[in-house]
Design an enzyme around this catalytic site. Structure first.
Site, mmCIF file in Angstrom:
data_model
loop_
_atom_site.group_PDB
_atom_site.id
_atom_site.type_symbol
_atom_site.label_atom_id
_atom_site.label_comp_id
_atom_site.label_asym_id
_atom_site.label_seq_id
_atom_site.Cartn_x
_atom_site.Cartn_y
_atom_site.Cartn_z
ATOM 1 N N ASP A 1 35.779 19.719 15.995
ATOM 2 C CA ASP A 1 36.240 21.068 16.298
ATOM 3 C C ASP A 1 36.768 21.058 17.737
ATOM 4 O OD1 ASP A 1 36.471 23.931 16.152
ATOM 5 O OD2 ASP A 1 34.642 24.045 17.336
ATOM 6 N N CYS B 1 0.837 -1.210 0.000
ATOM 7 C CA CYS B 1 0.000 0.000 0.000
ATOM 8 C C CYS B 1 0.872 1.260 0.000
ATOM 9 C CB CYS B 1 -0.911 0.020 1.231
ATOM 10 S SG CYS B 1 -2.095 -1.313 1.332
#
Length: 850
Positions: free
Chosen positions: A453, A16
């Site tokens: 970082d 479906c």
């Protein structure tokens, strides 16, 4: 392009959802269509110049399903109708059908199988039952009794027949088609048997009557749809549990707020708040929207958003976040973000979109499911034809065909991926890990390189004074001069100096005529200088005698700040951006998973190498400007690596977008949702580890689910087709096929629900023994731990003051203050004398008693 979400009704299996997706993708101007069977939803992007929501809904309806635009604002703000949640309502409706179906099925089964109960199990059957239903003379009564009882069951579950045959007529059969065909064929064969028995009774052919009376399939017609409904109910219950995390988030957002309008307090719905409104919050109430305090002070429990268990002190000028709890103060604040813009609304929307999205692995299941049902029908017809050619009876062939149709429903295949993604993203959200999509969740498990970082990610992002070396003057005088010069400066090192002076209780020397030499240092009162070594050398000051000490600071990753008076060096301060207490553990865990760790920083190479040594980071790239980080990510990708970038989500936006997986850390209210694929609410690298481990757990779960779904069909279809009958006499009845199909879907859901037991790294006990790979320098920093007994602490403010005072001490890495026990547990990288603790605590206004 406009992004919109729709509710889709009528979907029962992955065939479906695949049909709906194909239908919408054919609409011009649509893209990124994702249909989710689990949530009965669809989200997509479309070009408003080419199409609109009405055209999209029409395409879904033409495909045989229903659709409507989801009320985004209502959903994002968390205004779900808690009394009538869709999942709960669906489960109740299915339960009602199930109870009524069993009420009729039990007597059908008893009538059909009462002879077996007595002969095989020894269960006595009342004589009246035998008189009514036993023998060929009672065959019509026996059959009609079952027919009359099975008709209500078929009516209660008419959805299977209506949707199943409609989709077959449209050329897109689905799960309902298989169930409807199997059940309806059983009932029709039973009706045909009644006519044949009537013919036999009328013509005195009792052998014909006996043959058909023992081959009725009415009980199968009712049992098939009832067992499928039972599976659907258990499935609906499991689905409801998968969305529990999202419901918890929705429940966090308050429904009403007290606002000052026309000089008076008014209780209004949160949806009516506007930017600039002054909102009143009393102790124990939740903050309704994001804003900034204009009056009062308090402590706020932000654990729902940040995960931080200790309440945060807030006063005028501080920001408050929606869905957090005001603990003990009366405050007023100005609304800055309302409606969909509030932090909690953004989190809810993010989690909801992630739950409804698809991982790339789901595309395989969708493609298979799209052709699976037609193939099953062909297999059933082929198997029936082969058995007929081999001389099997019509009843045997009929049983084979029905069994294949019923057992092959692809429910488990359609649920395998979405249920795991929904549970996984919900579990992440519970722990402050927001994963934006199923695709990001899948990518994360393949990451082999993590780029971090430094500032604000590995470190706290705020430098502190770690070393004080007075030259020819006292420490008190040096700090006073330094504070006087740095007062008014906005440089991060200036803040570190002033915080250190404040912690030591040293006042700043009054100075005038302070001049900043951009990027170099400061001048004051024509006699004082402050700045880097190169600045001092430029001013003609000899720093050579202290070069060894300066090099030592640099080797430890500390920034030297030099002070001079009348061209003579009078002191050196060492400043460092401390690593977070969990950074080393997070890096170690990444390496344990076989993930390479790379640190990107704008610092000089010497500082980067010092941090790399302490945290055992194998590769550090120094001197990198924010705009160049993206190039380094691209270079790693060019070398064949799957790269995750972890940054603050703002300065690192280009690198986050370039990486295969961008993770924004330390989100708060300033998270860069658009740049990152995952957002970590807490400022903790351990959550990045948890995100990768969660991804691996979810993908493992999806693969288990898909394996089960495929394995189930590979094994069960041949068995249902009678592959084992000629050799072993094993034949699968339609009823057993229906039960097996239902249980396969339930097993997939239950397997996915195991993800709810996933525990993030932040909740696991971290080993106190450092990893063997950690450098000796770092091991030494983790060696000292002391418990201090402190008198004089009365409230949360006291706890905060003591924590800040102890945290600023040289070498201290972690402080945990317990207000009730009046103790402080301090961890440090050096052995701090009791007298030094005593001095710091007394300066803060408290007493060290042991």
């Amino acid at each position: 392009m406009k992004k919109e979400k729709f509710d889709v009704t009528g979907m029962t299996c992955s065939a479906c959802s695949a049909r709906v997706q194909r239908a919408v993708e054919k609409v011009a101007g649509t893209r990124e269509v994702a249909v989710n069977l689990l949530t009965n939803s669809m989200q997509l992007e479309y070009d408003e110049a080419m199409t609109n929501s009405e055209a999209i809904i029409a395409a879904v309806e033409k495909a045989g399903y229903g659709a409507s635009v989801k009320g985004q604002q209502k959903e994002a703000a968390g205004r779900a109708d808690t009394s009538e949640k869709v999942a709960d309502k669906q489960a109740r409706e299915i339960l009602r059908r199930l109870i009524l179906s069993f009420a009729f099925l039990i007597p059908v089964m008893y009538i059909a199988m009462h002879g077996m109960l007595e002969n095989m199990l020894g269960i006595p059957v009342p004589e009246v039952i035998k008189e009514l239903f036993d023998g060929p003379e009672n065959a019509i009564t026996f059959a009609f009794a079952q027919l009359i009882l099975v008709l209500p069951i078929m009516y209660l579950n008419r959805h299977f027949y209506i949707v199943g045959f409609r989709t077959m007529a449209q050329g897109a059969p689905n799960m309902d088609t298989l169930v409807g065909m199997g059940s309806m064929a059983s009932a029709l064969f039973g009706a045909f048997a009644i006519f044949r028995m009537g013919y036999g009774l009328g013509h005195g052919d009792m052998a014909l009557v006996t043959e058909y009376s023992t081959n009725l399939y009415f009980e199968s017609a009712g049992m098939i749809v009832t067992l499928i409904t039972l599976g659907k109910y258990l499935e609906a219950r499991a689905k409801g549990q998968t969305s529990r995390a999202l419901e918890k988030l929705m429940d966090l957002a308050p429904k009403q707020a007290t606002v000052i309008r026309d000089g008076a307090e008014q209780l209004v719905a949160v949806e009516s708040l506007a930017i600039g409104d002054i909102v009143v919050v009393r102790p124990g109430e939740r903050i309704p929207v994001d804003g900034v305090i204009t009056e009062g002070s308090t402590s706020i429990d932000e654990s729902a958003i940040s995960g931080e268990s200790i309440p945060v002190e807030k006063t005028v000028g501080d920001k408050v976040i929606s869905a957090t709890i005001n603990k003990n103060g009366f405050i007023k604040f100005k609304a800055l973000r309302v409606g969909e813009d509030t932090t909690i609304s953004q989190i809810i929307r993010l989690v909801d979109e992630a739950s409804a999205s698809k991982a790339p692995i789901a595309r395989m299941a969708d493609k298979i499911a799209g052709i699976f049902v037609p193939v099953v029908i062909m297999i059933a017809c082929t198997a029936g034809l082969i058995w007929l050619i081999m001389g099997a009876s019509v009843e045997f062939v009929f049983s084979i065909v029905i069994s294949i149709l019923v057992i092959s429903c692809p429910c488990a295949l359609g649920l395998a991926t979405p249920v795991a993604i929904m549970v996984g993203t919900g579990k992440g959200a519970e722990n402050g890990i927001l994963i934006k999509s199923g695709e990001a969740l899948e990518i994360a498990h393949n990451i082999d390189t993590v780029v971090m970082d430094k500032t604000g990610t590995i470190t706290d992002g705020k430098p502190v004074i770690t070393d004080v070396k007075p030259l020819g003057i006292t420490e008190w005088e040096l700090i006073s001069i330094a504070a006087g010069m740095e007062k008014g400066s906005e440089h991060p090192l200036a803040e570190a100096v002033l915080n250190y002076a404040d912690a030591k209780g040293i006042g700043a020397m009054s100075m005038t005529n302070i001049k900043a030499v951009f990027g170099r240092g400061l001048k004051a009162d024509d006699q004082y200088l402050a700045g880097s070594q190169s600045f001092m050398v430029e001013q003609g000051i000899d720093t050579a005698p202290y070069q060894e000490y300066l090099d030592e600071l640099a080797d430890q990753g500390r920034t030297p700040l030099l002070f001079a008076q009348n061209n003579v060096l009078i002191g050196i301060l060492g400043a460092a951006d401390r690593e977070k207490s969990t950074s080393a553990e997070a890096i170690r865990l990444f390496k344990e998973m076989g993930i390479e760790v790379v640190m990107l920083t704008g610092d000089n190479q010497r500082t980067a190498e010092a941090i790399g040594r302490r945290l055992d980071i194998p590769r550090s790239i120094a001197g990198v400007l924010p705009e160049h980080k993206e190039a380094h990510i691209a270079e790693l990708q060019g070398n064949g690596h799957r790269v995750a970038m972890i940054g603050d989500g703002i300065n690192d936006a280009p690198a986050l977008a370039r990486a295969d997986l961008g993770i924004a850390i330390g989100a708060g209210t300033d998270i860069a949702i658009e740049s990152a694929d995952a957002v970590l609410i807490r400022n903790d690298l351990l959550d990045a580890v948890s995100a990768v481990k969660l991804s691996k757990a979810v993908m493992r779960n999806i693969k288990e689910n898909l394996f089960w779904a495929f394995f189930y069909n590979i094994i069960c279809i041949p068995v249902a087709a009678g592959a084992l009958y000629t050799t072993f006499g094993i034949k699968l009845s339609p009823v057993m096929g229906a039960a097996a199909m239902s249980m396969s879907s339930v097993c997939v859901c239950l397997n996915a629900l195991r993800l709810r037991f996933f525990k993030p790294e932040a909740l696991l006990k971290i080993s106190e023994k450092p990893a063997e790979s950690v450098s000796e320098d770092f091991k030494e920093e983790k060696t000292m731990e002391k418990t201090l007994k402190i008198e004089g602490m009365m409230c949360m403010h006291c706890q905060k003051h003591v924590t800040e005072a102890l945290s600023k001490m040289d070498g201290v890495t972690e402080v945990n203050v317990d207000l009730e026990a009046k103790t402080a547990v301090v961890k440090a990288g050096r052995d701090i004398p009791q007298a030094e603790f005593k001095a710091v605590i007394e300066e803060a206004g408290y007493e060290l008693v042991g």
